[in-house]
Design a protein around this motif. Structure first.
Motif, PDB file in Angstrom:
ATOM      1  N   ILE A   1       0.840  -1.200   0.000  1.00 59.62           N
ATOM      2  CA  ILE A   1       0.000   0.000   0.000  1.00 59.62           C
ATOM      3  C   ILE A   1       0.875   1.250   0.000  1.00 59.62           C
ATOM      4  O   ILE A   1       0.642   2.192  -0.754  1.00 59.62           O
TER       5      ILE A   1
ATOM      6  N   ARG B   1       3.786   1.702  -1.126  1.00 55.33           N
ATOM      7  CA  ARG B   1       4.495   1.920  -2.395  1.00 55.33           C
ATOM      8  C   ARG B   1       3.547   2.177  -3.553  1.00 55.33           C
ATOM      9  O   ARG B   1       3.994   2.384  -4.674  1.00 55.33           O
ATOM     10  N   SER B   2       2.244   2.147  -3.302  1.00 56.65           N
ATOM     11  CA  SER B   2       1.281   2.265  -4.386  1.00 56.65           C
ATOM     12  C   SER B   2       0.753   3.687  -4.504  1.00 56.65           C
ATOM     13  O   SER B   2       1.101   4.569  -3.712  1.00 56.65           O
ATOM     14  N   ALA B   3      -0.117   3.894  -5.483  1.00 59.10           N
ATOM     15  CA  ALA B   3      -0.756   5.197  -5.673  1.00 59.10           C
ATOM     16  C   ALA B   3      -1.555   5.583  -4.431  1.00 59.10           C
ATOM     17  O   ALA B   3      -1.631   6.767  -4.087  1.00 59.10           O
ATOM     18  N   VAL B   4      -2.119   4.578  -3.741  1.00 57.30           N
ATOM     19  CA  VAL B   4      -2.895   4.856  -2.535  1.00 57.30           C
ATOM     20  C   VAL B   4      -1.995   5.435  -1.432  1.00 57.30           C
ATOM     21  O   VAL B   4      -2.316   6.453  -0.814  1.00 57.30           O
TER      22      VAL B   4
ATOM     23  N   ARG C   1       0.898   6.885  -1.774  1.00 59.25           N
ATOM     24  CA  ARG C   1       1.375   8.219  -2.161  1.00 59.25           C
ATOM     25  C   ARG C   1       0.286   9.257  -1.962  1.00 59.25           C
ATOM     26  O   ARG C   1       0.554  10.382  -1.551  1.00 59.25           O
ATOM     27  N   ALA C   2      -0.968   8.866  -2.231  1.00 59.24           N
ATOM     28  CA  ALA C   2      -2.077   9.807  -2.027  1.00 59.24           C
ATOM     29  C   ALA C   2      -2.205  10.166  -0.542  1.00 59.24           C
ATOM     30  O   ALA C   2      -2.459  11.324  -0.208  1.00 59.24           O
TER      31      ALA C   2
ATOM     32  N   ILE D   1       0.230  10.306   1.724  1.00 60.27           N
ATOM     33  CA  ILE D   1       1.293  11.256   2.071  1.00 60.27           C
ATOM     34  C   ILE D   1       0.998  12.622   1.453  1.00 60.27           C
ATOM     35  O   ILE D   1       1.195  13.655   2.089  1.00 60.27           O
ATOM     36  N   ALA D   2       0.468  12.614   0.228  1.00 58.30           N
ATOM     37  CA  ALA D   2       0.162  13.873  -0.440  1.00 58.30           C
ATOM     38  C   ALA D   2      -0.870  14.666   0.347  1.00 58.30           C
ATOM     39  O   ALA D   2      -0.705  15.864   0.572  1.00 58.30           O
TER      40      ALA D   2
ATOM     41  N   ARG E   1      -1.513  14.441   3.465  1.00 62.56           N
ATOM     42  CA  ARG E   1      -0.927  14.861   4.733  1.00 62.56           C
ATOM     43  C   ARG E   1      -0.096  16.136   4.539  1.00 62.56           C
ATOM     44  O   ARG E   1      -0.183  17.071   5.319  1.00 62.56           O
TER      45      ARG E   1
END
Lengths: 346, 262
Positions: free
Chosen positions: A175, A177-180, A182-183, A185-186, A188
């Protein structure tokens, strides 16, 4: 290559641990079991708080909910244990997802207070369903049996927890390392920018709550059938705070941080207790009533002091120690290299 | 053909009218400047386009669609990407990961697929395609060397480029640049001007920029809209706008009047 070998040796050592530890160290296996189950919850909480930046001070409630769902499925309905544990996770995830919606309007301290509220409310609500949860008296979940093996001892249960932990670590890493991931962290780091990148705050915040509640639910299911006694009152503020301390202490936002933090906080009180006992038995200041009292209480003081030192000197968490050690090692090697080469050449 | 059309857009904050009856057309393929003194309402217009602010009146049409019926997080999917006045990069992600987030709306796999990760070929493929695209854009902007760096440790000029890259990587048809030259020295601004032009040509996108730096605006914009106190006061080519008395008045004040009093 050497790294992989180290992993294999490390994992083999962990596998062998319950087999080689002597009877006198049964308490250690018990503490490890508990710490690793807490680590599972902490991994989930670290996705919610460390990655997605949403504080939860009521996470023990999801664990408790999972525990009762798992107990209800296994011992009341009669679903096989191995099946009810993941179901407990999914049911807890639905609850987490639902509670994520009120949390959408809150952030920071206000979210902390609201989740604290969930943490208090959920055990109270569970308490009302006496036929299911036994009320404050609690219930006694059964000892699970898988493939004809009864997991009654802490040593046997260790493997059950370990397998679950390994699978859930793998999922958490996927999770992150995935787009999810990253979303998370973005949103946040900048809600405004995240939205401009097409990340729906409502969707991903509730998703983070759901994922973390899933971890708590699974761990709760294991917990119920490990302890063989659960009551809604067991999943209160104490465990929630312990979980929060673990992720800060271990390292926010990392899977390893949650595990290291859980092991550290799980074993530290026992360690300081041993120190305290050996101080009392050492015979030092045997005639001083005052010093004997200091020794007697030194375990709690030591635990507190160590926690403060860790937060002070390792604000990025215990896992940062590993990075710091590597930097130190590299600079030392380079310094040695710089000295050696010119001498050889000239 | 106008790709973006605002008509009669009014934004109010309590009693304050930040944007008043704004009409504006942005032609496809142009570099369009939106300028005006401080507080003219330029950034408010951008925030309307990003759907952060809800206009009290007016319509916004993008590519034939009513932009006002979409959520902020759906805007990028329509083909509008943006940068921010004060760089808004994600500090917890490396440069290339920031560009992966820039393509978020293009990466189509859900939570369960994410949990299984590389086990699923379609996740591997989606990630690989996004990574390739990110690298291509990073190379185009000359910042590929910084791909593994965390943005806050990079010089400001590079951070700005990373933000450009993050906007470009989403394959936008319209790119909104909010004060791209802020905090840059004249030579950096000159470089930036070239970059915006090349970007428009290579990625065939339309550029709408809010800017204070007149040299940048006059050198690269084909059309300019000037705002003052929330109203549009002029519209046209750089030469037309520069000659417009209302614009001169807005920027320099009423010199003659003051001179008479003195």
């Amino acid at each position: 290559m050497t790294r992989k070998l180290l992993y294999v040796i490390g994992f083999a050592a962990v596998l062998a641990l319950p087999q080689v530890l002597p009877e006198e160290l049964n308490w250690l296996i018990m503490l490890l079991d508990r710490a690793l189950m807490i680590a599972i919850v902490a991994i989930g909480l670290n996705i919610l708080t460390g990655n997605a930046g949403q504080i939860s001070l009521g996470h023990a409630a999801f664990m408790g909910f999972g525990a009762f769902v798992c107990y209800g499925l296994t011992d009341i309905i009669g679903v096989p244990f191995w099946f009810s544990v993941p179901i407990a996770g999914f049911v807890a995830a639905i609850l987490g997802w639902g509670l994520g919606f009120p949390a959408l309007r809150l952030s920071g301290h206000y979210l902390a207070i609201a989740t604290l509220g969930f943490g208090y409310a959920i055990p109270q609500i569970l308490n009302l369903f006496e036929g299911w949860t036994g009320g404050w008296t609690g219930v006694k979940p059964s000892v699970p049996t898988l493939f004809g093996i009864s997991f009654s001892s802490d040593r046997a249960y260790f493997y059950l927890i370990l397998v679950t932990l390994v699978v859930l670590v793998w999922i958490a890493r996927n999770i992150q390392r995935s787009a999810v991931g990253r979303a998370f962290i973005a949103l946040r780091d900048s809600e405004v920018a995240a939205q401009a990148m097409g990340i729906s705050l409502a969707k991903y915040k509730t998703m983070a709550f759901a994922i973390s509640a899933f971890y708590a639910g699974v761990a709760g299911g294991l917990w119920a059938h490990w302890l063989n006694y659960i009551s809604p009152g067991n999943f209160g503020f104490g465990i929630s705070i312990e979980l929060f301390t673990i992720i800060v202490l271990g390292g926010l936002g990392t899977v390893s941080g949650a595990i290291v933090g859980a092991l550290f906080l799980g074993l530290l009180p026992k360690l300081t207790e041993i120190i305290s006992l050996s101080l009392q038995r050492s015979g030092a200041f045997a005639d001083s009533f005052f010093m004997q009292n200091v020794f007697k209480n030194s375990n709690q003081v030591l635990t507190g002091v160590i926690l403060i030192l860790v937060v002070l000197y390792l604000p990025m968490g215990l896992v940062d120690l590993w990075r710091k050690a590597r930097v130190w090692w590299e600079t030392r090697r380079q310094a040695a290299g710089r000295q050696a080469v010119p001498r050889g050449v000239k | 053909m106008a790709i973006l059309e605002l008509s009669g857009v009014t934004v109010r904050f309590g009693g304050i009218v930040a944007v008043n009856q704004l009409d504006m057309k942005v032609e496809e393929g142009t570099i369009h400047g939106l300028i005006g003194p401080n507080g003219a309402g330029k950034s408010t217009v951008f925030n309307v386009l990003s759907r952060y602010y809800e206009p009290a009146e007016g319509t916004v049409t993008f590519d034939g669609r009513n932009l006002l019926q979409y959520q902020p997080s759906q805007v990028v999917g329509l083909g509008i990407a943006r940068t921010f006045q004060n760089v808004e990069l994600f500090r917890g992600l490396t440069v290339w990961e920031n560009l992966m987030v820039g393509q978020h709306h293009n990466i189509r796999y859900g939570m369960f697929a994410a949990a299984l990760g590389g086990l699923l070929p379609r996740v591997r493929q989606a990630e690989q395609e996004a990574r390739d695209r990110a690298m291509e854009v990073l190379e185009f902007l000359g910042i590929a060397a910084h791909r593994d760096a965390y943005p806050q440790f990079l010089p400001y000029g590079i951070q700005k480029r990373v933000e450009f890259a993050r906007a470009l990587v989403s394959r936008p048809r319209l790119i909104l640049l909010d004060e791209p030259a802020a905090g840059m020295n004249p030579s950096e601004t000159e470089e930036l001007a070239q970059l915006i032009k090349i970007m428009r040509d290579k990625y065939e996108t339309t550029v709408l920029l809010v800017e204070h730096d007149m040299s940048l605006v006059m050198s690269i914009c084909e059309r300019i809209t000037v705002m003052d106190f929330g109203r549009k006061i002029a519209d046209g080519t750089p030469a037309e706008v520069q000659a417009n008395p209302a614009v001169i008045k807005a920027y320099l004040g009423e010199e003659e009047v003051e001179a008479e009093h003195a």
